[in-house]
Design a protein around this motif. Sequence first.
Motif, PDB file in Angstrom:
ATOM      1  N   LYS A   1      -8.016   0.353  -7.512  1.00  0.00           N
ATOM      2  CA  LYS A   1      -7.356   1.321  -8.379  1.00  0.00           C
ATOM      3  C   LYS A   1      -6.703   2.379  -7.517  1.00  0.00           C
ATOM      4  CE  LYS A   1     -10.384   1.003 -12.461  1.00  0.00           C
ATOM      5  NZ  LYS A   1      -9.361   0.605 -13.452  1.00  0.00           N
ATOM      6  N   ILE A   2      -5.585   2.883  -7.993  1.00  0.00           N
ATOM      7  CA  ILE A   2      -4.968   4.049  -7.373  1.00  0.00           C
ATOM      8  C   ILE A   2      -5.280   5.233  -8.283  1.00  0.00           C
ATOM      9  CG2 ILE A   2      -2.705   3.823  -8.473  1.00  0.00           C
ATOM     10  CD1 ILE A   2      -3.119   4.603  -4.790  1.00  0.00           C
TER      11      ILE A   2
ATOM     12  N   MET B   1      -6.204  14.039 -14.168  1.00  0.00           N
ATOM     13  CA  MET B   1      -6.522  12.803 -13.455  1.00  0.00           C
ATOM     14  C   MET B   1      -5.742  11.648 -14.082  1.00  0.00           C
ATOM     15  SD  MET B   1     -10.661  13.234 -13.286  1.00  0.00           S
ATOM     16  CE  MET B   1     -11.433  14.720 -12.658  1.00  0.00           C
ATOM     17  N   TRP B   2      -5.274  10.753 -13.234  1.00  0.00           N
ATOM     18  CA  TRP B   2      -4.555   9.561 -13.690  1.00  0.00           C
ATOM     19  C   TRP B   2      -4.931   8.406 -12.778  1.00  0.00           C
ATOM     20  CZ3 TRP B   2      -0.968   6.454 -11.134  1.00  0.00           C
ATOM     21  CH2 TRP B   2      -0.258   5.551 -11.931  1.00  0.00           C
ATOM     22  N   CYS B   3      -5.011   7.222 -13.324  1.00  0.00           N
ATOM     23  CA  CYS B   3      -5.333   6.062 -12.495  1.00  0.00           C
ATOM     24  C   CYS B   3      -4.549   4.851 -12.965  1.00  0.00           C
ATOM     25  CB  CYS B   3      -6.834   5.775 -12.514  1.00  0.00           C
ATOM     26  SG  CYS B   3      -7.450   5.221 -14.117  1.00  0.00           S
ATOM     27  N   ALA B   4      -4.415   3.865 -12.084  1.00  0.00           N
ATOM     28  CA  ALA B   4      -3.741   2.612 -12.409  1.00  0.00           C
ATOM     29  C   ALA B   4      -4.427   1.489 -11.643  1.00  0.00           C
ATOM     30  CB  ALA B   4      -2.264   2.679 -12.046  1.00  0.00           C
ATOM     31  N   ASP B   5      -4.544   0.338 -12.274  1.00  0.00           N
ATOM     32  CA  ASP B   5      -5.081  -0.829 -11.600  1.00  0.00           C
ATOM     33  C   ASP B   5      -4.086  -1.334 -10.565  1.00  0.00           C
ATOM     34  OD1 ASP B   5      -7.436  -0.876 -13.162  1.00  0.00           O
ATOM     35  OD2 ASP B   5      -6.368  -1.923 -14.768  1.00  0.00           O
ATOM     36  N   VAL B   6      -4.603  -1.780  -9.436  1.00  0.00           N
ATOM     37  CA  VAL B   6      -3.761  -2.370  -8.397  1.00  0.00           C
ATOM     38  C   VAL B   6      -3.594  -3.855  -8.716  1.00  0.00           C
ATOM     39  CG1 VAL B   6      -3.576  -2.886  -5.937  1.00  0.00           C
ATOM     40  CG2 VAL B   6      -4.502  -0.679  -6.686  1.00  0.00           C
ATOM     41  N   PRO B   7      -2.370  -4.321  -8.970  1.00  0.00           N
ATOM     42  CA  PRO B   7      -2.192  -5.705  -9.409  1.00  0.00           C
ATOM     43  C   PRO B   7      -2.415  -6.754  -8.322  1.00  0.00           C
ATOM     44  CG  PRO B   7      -0.062  -4.613  -9.178  1.00  0.00           C
ATOM     45  CD  PRO B   7      -1.106  -3.569  -8.972  1.00  0.00           C
TER      46      PRO B   7
ATOM     47  N   SER C   1      -2.406  18.348  -5.021  1.00  0.00           N
ATOM     48  CA  SER C   1      -2.534  16.978  -5.507  1.00  0.00           C
ATOM     49  C   SER C   1      -3.098  16.091  -4.408  1.00  0.00           C
ATOM     50  CB  SER C   1      -1.173  16.427  -5.958  1.00  0.00           C
ATOM     51  OG  SER C   1      -0.759  17.022  -7.168  1.00  0.00           O
ATOM     52  N   HIS C   2      -3.835  15.075  -4.839  1.00  0.00           N
ATOM     53  CA  HIS C   2      -4.391  14.091  -3.913  1.00  0.00           C
ATOM     54  C   HIS C   2      -4.223  12.703  -4.512  1.00  0.00           C
ATOM     55  CE1 HIS C   2      -6.365  17.096  -1.315  1.00  0.00           C
ATOM     56  NE2 HIS C   2      -6.484  17.786  -2.438  1.00  0.00           N
ATOM     57  N   VAL C   3      -3.812  11.763  -3.674  1.00  0.00           N
ATOM     58  CA  VAL C   3      -3.672  10.367  -4.077  1.00  0.00           C
ATOM     59  C   VAL C   3      -4.691   9.558  -3.291  1.00  0.00           C
ATOM     60  CG1 VAL C   3      -2.112   8.396  -4.262  1.00  0.00           C
ATOM     61  CG2 VAL C   3      -1.206  10.722  -4.472  1.00  0.00           C
ATOM     62  N   HIS C   4      -5.464   8.751  -3.995  1.00  0.00           N
ATOM     63  CA  HIS C   4      -6.535   7.993  -3.354  1.00  0.00           C
ATOM     64  C   HIS C   4      -6.547   6.559  -3.856  1.00  0.00           C
ATOM     65  CE1 HIS C   4      -8.468  11.588  -1.647  1.00  0.00           C
ATOM     66  NE2 HIS C   4      -8.173  12.169  -2.790  1.00  0.00           N
ATOM     67  N   ALA C   5      -7.225   5.721  -3.100  1.00  0.00           N
ATOM     68  CA  ALA C   5      -7.490   4.353  -3.541  1.00  0.00           C
ATOM     69  C   ALA C   5      -8.994   4.196  -3.711  1.00  0.00           C
ATOM     70  CB  ALA C   5      -6.972   3.347  -2.523  1.00  0.00           C
ATOM     71  N   MET C   6      -9.389   3.440  -4.718  1.00  0.00           N
ATOM     72  CA  MET C   6     -10.806   3.206  -4.979  1.00  0.00           C
ATOM     73  C   MET C   6     -11.065   1.717  -5.129  1.00  0.00           C
ATOM     74  SD  MET C   6     -11.943   6.126  -7.735  1.00  0.00           S
ATOM     75  CE  MET C   6     -13.578   5.398  -7.836  1.00  0.00           C
ATOM     76  N   THR C   7     -12.271   1.312  -4.793  1.00  0.00           N
ATOM     77  CA  THR C   7     -12.725  -0.038  -5.063  1.00  0.00           C
ATOM     78  C   THR C   7     -13.979   0.032  -5.924  1.00  0.00           C
ATOM     79  OG1 THR C   7     -14.277  -0.284  -3.215  1.00  0.00           O
ATOM     80  CG2 THR C   7     -11.944  -0.684  -2.747  1.00  0.00           C
ATOM     81  N   TYR C   8     -14.416  -1.118  -6.375  1.00  0.00           N
ATOM     82  CA  TYR C   8     -15.627  -1.198  -7.190  1.00  0.00           C
ATOM     83  C   TYR C   8     -16.827  -0.656  -6.430  1.00  0.00           C
ATOM     84  CZ  TYR C   8     -19.413  -3.235  -9.967  1.00  0.00           C
ATOM     85  OH  TYR C   8     -20.546  -3.415 -10.718  1.00  0.00           O
ATOM     86  N   TYR C   9     -16.773  -0.757  -5.094  1.00  0.00           N
ATOM     87  CA  TYR C   9     -17.928  -0.396  -4.260  1.00  0.00           C
ATOM     88  C   TYR C   9     -17.818   1.019  -3.686  1.00  0.00           C
ATOM     89  CZ  TYR C   9     -18.667  -5.413  -4.531  1.00  0.00           C
ATOM     90  OH  TYR C   9     -18.842  -6.689  -4.995  1.00  0.00           O
TER      91      TYR C   9
ATOM     92  N   VAL D   1       0.836  -1.203   0.000  1.00  0.00           N
ATOM     93  CA  VAL D   1       0.000   0.000   0.000  1.00  0.00           C
ATOM     94  C   VAL D   1       0.870   1.253   0.000  1.00  0.00           C
ATOM     95  CG1 VAL D   1      -1.611   1.380   1.374  1.00  0.00           C
ATOM     96  CG2 VAL D   1      -2.022  -1.069   1.053  1.00  0.00           C
ATOM     97  N   GLU D   2       1.884   1.272   0.858  1.00  0.00           N
ATOM     98  CA  GLU D   2       2.762   2.435   0.927  1.00  0.00           C
ATOM     99  C   GLU D   2       3.494   2.648  -0.404  1.00  0.00           C
ATOM    100  OE1 GLU D   2       5.125   1.573   4.350  1.00  0.00           O
ATOM    101  OE2 GLU D   2       3.698   2.511   5.738  1.00  0.00           O
ATOM    102  N   THR D   3       3.899   1.558  -1.056  1.00  0.00           N
ATOM    103  CA  THR D   3       4.551   1.662  -2.357  1.00  0.00           C
ATOM    104  C   THR D   3       3.598   2.237  -3.394  1.00  0.00           C
ATOM    105  OG1 THR D   3       5.993  -0.224  -1.879  1.00  0.00           O
ATOM    106  CG2 THR D   3       5.707   0.368  -4.195  1.00  0.00           C
ATOM    107  N   LEU D   4       2.336   1.805  -3.357  1.00  0.00           N
ATOM    108  CA  LEU D   4       1.334   2.330  -4.288  1.00  0.00           C
ATOM    109  C   LEU D   4       1.157   3.831  -4.124  1.00  0.00           C
ATOM    110  CD1 LEU D   4      -1.475  -0.389  -4.171  1.00  0.00           C
ATOM    111  CD2 LEU D   4      -0.167   0.294  -6.191  1.00  0.00           C
TER     112      LEU D   4
END
Length: 221
Positions: free
Chosen positions: A162-163, A146-152, A68-76, A23-26
């Motif tokens: 997603k981050i 805005m930018w996003c990446a899938d969390v592997p 800037s803000h960095v967030h994590a998202m889920t499907y829900y 998580v910290e690396t993400l």
Amino acid sequence: MGQLKEVLNSFNGDAFSEEREQVETLFELGAARAALMELELNQHLNALLANDGDNQSIPVSSIIGAYSHVHAMTYYTDPNHIVATFRNALAKAVTVGRFRAIDSISALLAESLKSALQDPNTHTEGKALYVVLADGQSLVRLDIKMWCADVPSHTLHKAAEKIVVVSAVKSTIDVTRLTLNTFLHVYQRQLRAGSVGGSDLMREIEDIAALFRALKRIHEA
């Protein structure tokens, strides 16, 4: 959307030490991406400042801040929570803003993020847009990317699928090279996108138009 501390709280305990490191690396990746996007937005705005032509829809006079803000998202992730996150971020960037405009732009940005998440280009180039609004007695433009990446890692998906990184650079609007009609066209489109209508829309337009005219008079004096 959950920020770093909230996501880490989902993996409490020694058994989740590896997940906490992931998580910290993400979020470190997100912070690096945010720094890059702020640089790109600044370069874009500096190019506008160097251009003396009249082909800018909303010309700027100076760059005054970056966020800037960095967030994590889920499907829900609750869509209303996304709107609230944008609202809180805008309130920090525009400290004396009009609440209807901030609410409306927050809804607009949430919809933009929703479409961006479905666009593969967002994972590589990002999605850029700008909004205009009042900050106290000044008119400002927020250029947003805005930018996003899938969390592997599937083990993280309960808290982060997603981050998402959102960066904004704030600049003052050059009213000497802008007509009121052009400004209002952009401004009212933002308000309507957030379902502001009727008498509320007219009041917002009248208030922002009065501020625009006052700034114009000051610069032309």
